[in-house]
Design an enzyme around this catalytic site. Structure first.
Site, PDB file in Angstrom:
ATOM      1  CE1 TYR A  29      -4.006  -2.061   0.265  1.00 41.01           C
ATOM      2  CE2 TYR A  29      -2.534  -3.613   1.683  1.00 41.01           C
ATOM      3  CZ  TYR A  29      -3.846  -3.226   1.041  1.00 41.01           C
ATOM      4  OH  TYR A  29      -4.562  -4.502   0.744  1.00 41.01           O
ATOM      5  CE1 TYR A 157      -7.158  -6.896   3.037  1.00 39.14           C
ATOM      6  CE2 TYR A 157      -6.073  -8.655   4.104  1.00 39.14           C
ATOM      7  CZ  TYR A 157      -6.011  -7.856   3.319  1.00 39.14           C
ATOM      8  OH  TYR A 157      -5.023  -7.781   2.466  1.00 39.14           O
ATOM      9  CG  ASP A 258      -9.380 -15.207   6.160  1.00 42.53           C
ATOM     10  OD1 ASP A 258      -8.806 -16.020   6.929  1.00 42.53           O
ATOM     11  OD2 ASP A 258      -9.704 -14.412   5.640  1.00 42.53           O
ATOM     12  CE  LYS A 287      -1.814 -11.670   7.870  1.00 39.08           C
ATOM     13  NZ  LYS A 287      -3.251 -11.384   7.156  1.00 39.08           N
TER      14      LYS A 287
HETATM   15  C1  LIG Z   1      -3.687 -11.340   5.767  1.00 35.59           C
HETATM   16  C2  LIG Z   1      -5.060 -12.010   5.685  1.00 35.59           C
HETATM   17  C3  LIG Z   1      -5.445 -12.522   4.463  1.00 35.59           C
HETATM   18  C4  LIG Z   1      -4.432 -12.451   3.157  1.00 35.59           C
HETATM   19  O1  LIG Z   1      -3.304 -13.218   3.514  1.00 35.59           O
HETATM   20  P1  LIG Z   1      -1.927 -12.834   2.558  1.00 35.59           P
HETATM   21  O2  LIG Z   1      -0.981 -13.939   2.885  1.00 35.59           O
HETATM   22  O3  LIG Z   1      -1.541 -11.427   2.898  1.00 35.59           O
HETATM   23  O4  LIG Z   1      -2.275 -13.091   1.151  1.00 35.59           O
HETATM   24  C5  LIG Z   1      -6.707 -13.024   4.472  1.00 35.59           C
HETATM   25  N1  LIG Z   1      -7.550 -13.126   5.515  1.00 35.59           N
HETATM   26  C6  LIG Z   1      -7.089 -12.495   6.390  1.00 35.59           C
HETATM   27  C7  LIG Z   1      -8.113 -12.667   7.775  1.00 35.59           C
HETATM   28  C8  LIG Z   1      -5.811 -12.071   6.886  1.00 35.59           C
HETATM   29  O5  LIG Z   1      -5.672 -11.175   8.085  1.00 35.59           O
END
Ligand SMILES: *Cc1c(COP(=O)(O)O)cnc(C)c1O
Length: 438
Positions: A29, A157, A258, A287
Site C-alpha cells: 500500500y 478483510y 478465514d 500467516k
Molecule cells: C492477511 C490476511 C489475508 C491475506 O493473506 P496474505 O498472505 O496477505 O495473502 C486473508 N485473510 C485474513 C483474515 C488476513 O488477515
C-alpha cells in the site's frame, strides 16, 4: 541502467541502495512518488528487530501476525536447513513428499474433526480464492450453478486478490476502484456485540434477511471468526457465529471461516472458532502457519465439500499453484506447530493478554482515544481520528519499538515469546505516542 539505478554489485549501489528502494520498489500500500520511510533491517532475533544503524526495536507486529516464535529461532532455522539439504522444491503434481503429508496430518489433528482434507496454497489470499472456488465448484457439481454469490459481514478483510477483495469491506476495501470487475456479493451489518451477555437478536437481522431472500443464489457465508483483522481490528461475540452456523444449516448454505489472522493461539484459543464451538465447512489458515518464515497457507474442508467436488463433473478440483506444498515451507510449518503445541501456549497467551490489558489501560483516559480492546495476544487502541503515517512510525522507532498503525488504529500482536519487560516497554510507548503525537 539509469544513473539512479547502478548495477546491484557496484559500490555506488551499496552506498545508495535505500534510494533505489525508495524510487523503484513498491512496498505494501505504497506510493512511489510520496513514499513513507522504510527502515533498513540488518537482522532480527527473538522479539527484536535490528536496524542497519545498530538500533534495536521491540517487535509489536510479529511481521503481521506471523512470527509467533520470534525471529531466528534455532528449531525453525534447523527445519529449513535440513529440508534444504534434501530438496528445496518439487512440483506437487504427480509427486509428493513427507513434509506435506506430515503437515497435513498435523493440521487435520488440531482442527475440528469434520475438517479432513487439505489444499496447500501459497498465500492467505490464494487460500481464500481456493475456499471461494471450492464453494462455487461444490454447488456447480450439485447442479446448482445459480448458487454463485457469497454473503459476508462488513468491515471484513480477506486478502488483496480479486476474489478475496470482493468479500472485503466494500468501503475500506475500495470496491469503487474496481467497479465492473469485482464480482458483486452480499453484505450484512457486522455485529457490535463484544460478549454473549450483550447478545441481541437484532445483531443477526441483516444476515438473516439475506439468507431468507436469496439463499437459492448463495454458495457460502464467509467470516473471520471473533476478530476482524485488517478491516478494522474489531472483536465480536461468539453467539453471532453460533447463530450464523444455524442459519447456514437451515438454508443449506456453506460456511467458510478465514482464520488466517486468528489461527494458532492468537485470540487465546488455538483457533478463534473454538470460542464459539462452531465448525465451518471450509477453513482458511495462513500467516502464523510457518512461524513467519515462508509464505504458505492451507484451505481445509469437510467430506461434504471434498466428495461433492470430486464425485461430479469435472471430477477434479480446478486449482494447482506452481509452488503448491513447497517442502521448505511445509517443514518449517511443521516445526513451528510442534514448538507451539509443545509449549504451554494457553497460559502464555493469557500472560500477554493481561500485560496488554494493564499496559494499555492508561490510554482509556485520553480524549483522542475512542476505545481500547484486548483479546489474547492482540491489543488495540482505536483513535477518534486517523493517524499520520508520515510521522507516527518514527515516533515509535525513537522509543525503541516497532508498531505500524493503520487508519485510526494503533495496535499490536507481538510474538508469543515477548517478555513481560518488553511488553511493558511496548505498551508504555503506545500510550506515550498516542498521548503526545495523535
Ligand atoms: C492477511 C490476511 C489475508 C491475506 O493473506 P496474505 O498472505 O496477505 O495473502 C486473508 N485473510 C485474513 C483474515 C488476513 O488477515
Amino acid at each position: 541502467m539509469s544513473i539512479h539505478c547502478p548495477g546491484p554489485a557496484s559500490a555506488a549501489f551499496e552506498q545508495d541502495w535505500r534510494r533505489f528502494d525508495r524510487e523503484h520498489l513498491w512496498h505494501p500500500y505504497s506510493s512511489l512518488t510520496q513514499p513513507i520511510t522504510a527502515y533498513p533491517v540488518s537482522g532480527a532475533s527473538g522479539s527484536r528487530i535490528r536496524l542497519e544503524d545498530g538500533r534495536e526495536l521491540i517487535d509489536g507486529m510479529a511481521s503481521w501476525w506471523s512470527a509467533i516464535h520470534g525471529y531466528n529461532h534455532p528449531a525453525l532455522n534447523a527445519a529449513v536447513r535440513d529440508q534444504l539439504d534434501a530438496v528445496a522444491h518439487v512440483m506437487f503434481g504427480g509427486l509428493t513428499h513427507r513434509p506435506a503429508a506430515r503437515l497435513g496430518a498435523t493440521l487435520i489433528d488440531i482442527t475440528p474433526e469434520p475438517l479432513q482434507y487439505v489444499f496447500f496454497a501459497d498465500s492467505g489470499s490464494v487460500s481464500v480464492e481456493v475456499a471461494i472456488k471450492m464453494a462455487l465448484q461444490y454447488w456447480f457439481a450439485q447442479g446448482h450453478s445459480q448458487r454463485n454469490k457469497l454473503l459476508t459481514i462488513r468491515a471484513g478483510y480477506h486478502g488483496d486478490t480479486f476474489g478475496a477483495m470482493s468479500v472485503c469491506d466494500p468501503v475500506g476495501g475500495m470496491h469503487h476502484l474496481f467497479t465492473g470487475v469485482l464480482p458483486q456479493h452480499l453484505f450484512a451489518r457486522m455485529p457490535d456485540c463484544r460478549n454473549d451477555e450483550e447478545w441481541r437478536e437484532s445483531q443477526l437481522a441483516e444476515l438473516r434477511q439475506h439468507l431468507d431472500h436469496a439463499s437459492h443464489e448463495i454458495a457460502a457465508v464467509i467470516l473471520e471468526p471473533i476478530v476482524q483483522g485488517a478491516g478494522g481490528m474489531r472483536f465480536y461475540c461468539p453467539e453471532f457465529l453460533r447463530r450464523a452456523r444455524a442459519l447456514c444449516d437451515a438454508h443449506d448454505v456453506l460456511l467458510i471461516f478465514d482464520e488466517i489472522a486468528t489461527g494458532f493461539g492468537r485470540t487465546g484459543e488455538l483457533f478463534a472458532m473454538h470460542h464459539a464451538d462452531v465448525v465451518p465447512d471450509i477453513l482458511c489458515l495462513g500467516k502464523a502457519l510457518t512461524g513467519g518464515y515462508m509464505t504458505l497457507a492451507a484451505t481445509l474442508c469437510n467430506a461434504r465439500v471434498a466428495e461433492g467436488i470430486s464425485e461430479h463433473d469435472p471430477g477434479v478440483f480446478m486449482h494447482g499453484p506452481t509452488f503448491m506444498a513447497n517442502p521448505l515451507a511445509c517443514s518449517v510449518a511443521q516445526a513451528s506447530l510442534e514448538l507451539l503445541l509443545e509449549s504451554d501456549w494457553k497460559t502464555n497467551i493469557a500472560r500477554i493478554e493481561s500485560a496488554l490489558e494493564t499496559g494499555l489501560s492508561p490510554c482509556r483516559e485520553l480524549e483522542q482515544v475512542r476505545d481500547v480492546r484486548v483479546l489474547g495476544a492482540i491489543g488495540v487502541v482505536e483513535l477518534i481520528h486517523p493517524v499520520d503515517m508520515h510521522t507516527l512510525p518514527e515516533a515509535f522507532v525513537q522509543r525503541g519499538v516497532w508498531v505500524r498503525p493503520f487508519r485510526n488504529l494503533v495496535y499490536v500482536m507481538p510474538p508469543y515469546i515477548i517478555s513481560d519487560d518488553e511488553l511493558a516497554t511496548l505498551t508504555g510507548a503506545m500510550c506515550e505516542v498516542v498521548r503526545e503525537c495523535c
